[in-house]
Enzyme design. Structure first.
Site, PDB file in Angstrom:
ATOM      1  N   GLY A  13      54.920  37.245  43.448  1.00 21.29           N
ATOM      2  CA  GLY A  13      56.000  36.272  43.518  1.00 21.29           C
ATOM      3  C   GLY A  13      57.416  36.801  43.452  1.00 21.29           C
ATOM      4  O   GLY A  13      58.313  36.100  42.992  1.00 21.29           O
ATOM      5  N   SER A  14      57.675  38.014  43.925  1.00 18.79           N
ATOM      6  CA  SER A  14      59.053  38.535  43.848  1.00 18.79           C
ATOM      7  C   SER A  14      60.002  37.727  44.723  1.00 18.79           C
ATOM      8  O   SER A  14      61.157  37.507  44.355  1.00 18.79           O
ATOM      9  CB  SER A  14      59.091  40.018  44.242  1.00 18.79           C
ATOM     10  OG  SER A  14      58.857  40.187  45.623  1.00 18.79           O
ATOM     11  N   MET A  91      49.209  33.595  51.157  1.00 20.10           N
ATOM     12  CA  MET A  91      48.336  34.296  52.112  1.00 20.10           C
ATOM     13  C   MET A  91      47.237  33.436  52.713  1.00 20.10           C
ATOM     14  O   MET A  91      46.312  33.965  53.343  1.00 20.10           O
ATOM     15  CB  MET A  91      47.750  35.545  51.435  1.00 20.10           C
ATOM     16  CG  MET A  91      48.795  36.505  50.913  1.00 20.10           C
ATOM     17  SD  MET A  91      50.071  36.914  52.124  1.00 20.10           S
ATOM     18  CE  MET A  91      49.226  38.167  53.046  1.00 20.10           C
ATOM     19  N   ILE A  93      46.217  30.751  55.623  1.00 19.94           N
ATOM     20  CA  ILE A  93      46.730  30.210  56.887  1.00 19.94           C
ATOM     21  C   ILE A  93      46.555  28.691  56.844  1.00 19.94           C
ATOM     22  O   ILE A  93      45.455  28.200  56.590  1.00 19.94           O
ATOM     23  CB  ILE A  93      46.000  30.827  58.091  1.00 19.94           C
ATOM     24  CG1 ILE A  93      46.288  32.334  58.141  1.00 19.94           C
ATOM     25  CG2 ILE A  93      46.422  30.146  59.389  1.00 19.94           C
ATOM     26  CD1 ILE A  93      45.536  33.082  59.223  1.00 19.94           C
ATOM     27  N   LEU A  94      47.638  27.948  57.041  1.00 24.59           N
ATOM     28  CA  LEU A  94      47.608  26.487  56.963  1.00 24.59           C
ATOM     29  C   LEU A  94      47.262  25.886  58.325  1.00 24.59           C
ATOM     30  O   LEU A  94      47.717  26.389  59.362  1.00 24.59           O
ATOM     31  CB  LEU A  94      48.967  25.978  56.477  1.00 24.59           C
ATOM     32  CG  LEU A  94      49.340  26.424  55.055  1.00 24.59           C
ATOM     33  CD1 LEU A  94      50.813  26.154  54.777  1.00 24.59           C
ATOM     34  CD2 LEU A  94      48.457  25.712  54.036  1.00 24.59           C
ATOM     35  N   HIS A 110      58.174  36.535  56.723  1.00 24.30           N
ATOM     36  CA  HIS A 110      57.186  37.445  57.312  1.00 24.30           C
ATOM     37  C   HIS A 110      57.793  38.840  57.391  1.00 24.30           C
ATOM     38  O   HIS A 110      58.926  38.997  57.856  1.00 24.30           O
ATOM     39  CB  HIS A 110      56.791  36.972  58.708  1.00 24.30           C
ATOM     40  CG  HIS A 110      55.755  37.828  59.352  1.00 24.30           C
ATOM     41  ND1 HIS A 110      54.431  37.794  58.983  1.00 24.30           N
ATOM     42  CD2 HIS A 110      55.854  38.758  60.330  1.00 24.30           C
ATOM     43  CE1 HIS A 110      53.748  38.667  59.699  1.00 24.30           C
ATOM     44  NE2 HIS A 110      54.587  39.274  60.530  1.00 24.30           N
TER      45      HIS A 110
HETATM   46  C1  GRF Z   1      56.230  39.978  51.099  1.00 28.20           C
HETATM   47  O1  GRF Z   1      56.401  41.209  51.727  1.00 28.20           O
HETATM   48  C2  GRF Z   1      56.262  38.887  52.141  1.00 28.20           C
HETATM   49  O2  GRF Z   1      57.052  39.183  53.283  1.00 28.20           O
HETATM   50  C3  GRF Z   1      54.834  38.832  52.543  1.00 28.20           C
HETATM   51  O3  GRF Z   1      54.092  39.019  51.353  1.00 28.20           O
HETATM   52  C4  GRF Z   1      54.860  39.819  50.466  1.00 28.20           C
HETATM   53  C5  GRF Z   1      54.888  39.016  49.190  1.00 28.20           C
HETATM   54  O4  GRF Z   1      55.589  39.561  48.220  1.00 28.20           O
HETATM   55  N1  GRF Z   1      54.489  37.573  53.188  1.00 28.20           N
HETATM   56  P1  GRF Z   1      55.904  38.727  46.857  1.00 28.20           P
HETATM   57  O5  GRF Z   1      54.616  38.064  46.409  1.00 28.20           O
HETATM   58  O6  GRF Z   1      56.952  37.702  47.182  1.00 28.20           O
HETATM   59  O7  GRF Z   1      56.366  39.770  45.923  1.00 28.20           O
END
Ligand code: GRF
Length: 198
Positions: A13-14, A91, A93-94, A110
């Site tokens: 969740g960064s 992660m 796919i909707l 993305h």
């Molecule tokens: C990020 O690189 C984002 O672009 C991709 O998944 C990664 C998630 O990072 N979809 P975080 O969970 O937000 O740290």
């Protein structure tokens, strides 16, 4: 009217933290929910520490029944009444029905310069192709995977000796600048793309 934002995560969740921290002061939006399809996602505790309501809907018990999982997701979101849904490292796919029901209100980040490298392993594919630049994209979500109108992009040079891991790490810093900048504009009804150079 302050916009209500729900953030969907699957992992650390960064990006969610960057979005949550940005929504203060004169920002036109506030976070109302962080939701994960993985109850063990590290980002849930980070969101709770930021005082954002959290919820987990584990997709595993639903097995292959994606419609049932998405119905549970839809109901949880209806209860939170978001104006905007940000996918931030989500992660799953909707499906088209789910996306249509929140039409135009779902954003995603993305880790590539779309339309290049839709799907997974974007950093390795950019290196394999010998690209001189790499980046990330925030777009509105449509039924086509990693497609939809681009609302922002951030570009950076690929450096000698870069690996997928070093690219991913350096790109995250750009993602944390791009996504909040796009959300601020989008929440204000401004669809002009944000372009950043790292
Ligand atoms: C990020 O690189 C984002 O672009 C991709 O998944 C990664 C998630 O990072 N979809 P975080 O969970 O937000 O740290």
């Amino acid at each position: 009217m302050t916009k209500r934002v729900a953030i969907l995560i699957s992992g650390g969740g960064s990006n969610m933290v960057a979005l949550g921290r940005s929504m203060t002061g004169d920002h036109p939006a506030r976070p109302v929910l962080v939701l994960s399809n993985d109850p063990q996602a590290g980002g849930l505790a980070k969101a709770a520490d930021m005082g954002i309501p959290v919820q987990a809907i584990d997709h595993k018990p639903f097995g292959k029944d994606r419609a049932a999982f998405e119905a549970a997701l839809h109901d949880a979101l209806l209860a939170a009444q978001p104006d905007i849904i940000c996918l931030a490292g989500f992660m799953r796919i909707l499906g088209a029905d789910f996306i249509t029901s929140w039409d135009g209100r779902i954003l995603n980040i993305h880790p590539s310069l779309l339309p290049k490298y839709r799907g997974l392993h974007t950093h390795a594919r950019a290196l394999e192709a010998g690209d001189t630049h790499h980046g990330c994209t925030v777009h509105q979500v449509t039924a086509a995977l990693d497609d939809g109108p681009v609302l922002g992009q951030a570009r950076m040079a690929v450096l000698p000796g870069d690996t997928p891991a070093t690219l991913a790490q350096r790109l995250l810093a750009l993602e944390h600048a791009l996504y909040p900048a796009v959300l601020r504009r989008f929440a204000a009804g401004d669809l002009r793309p944000v372009m950043l150079d790292g």
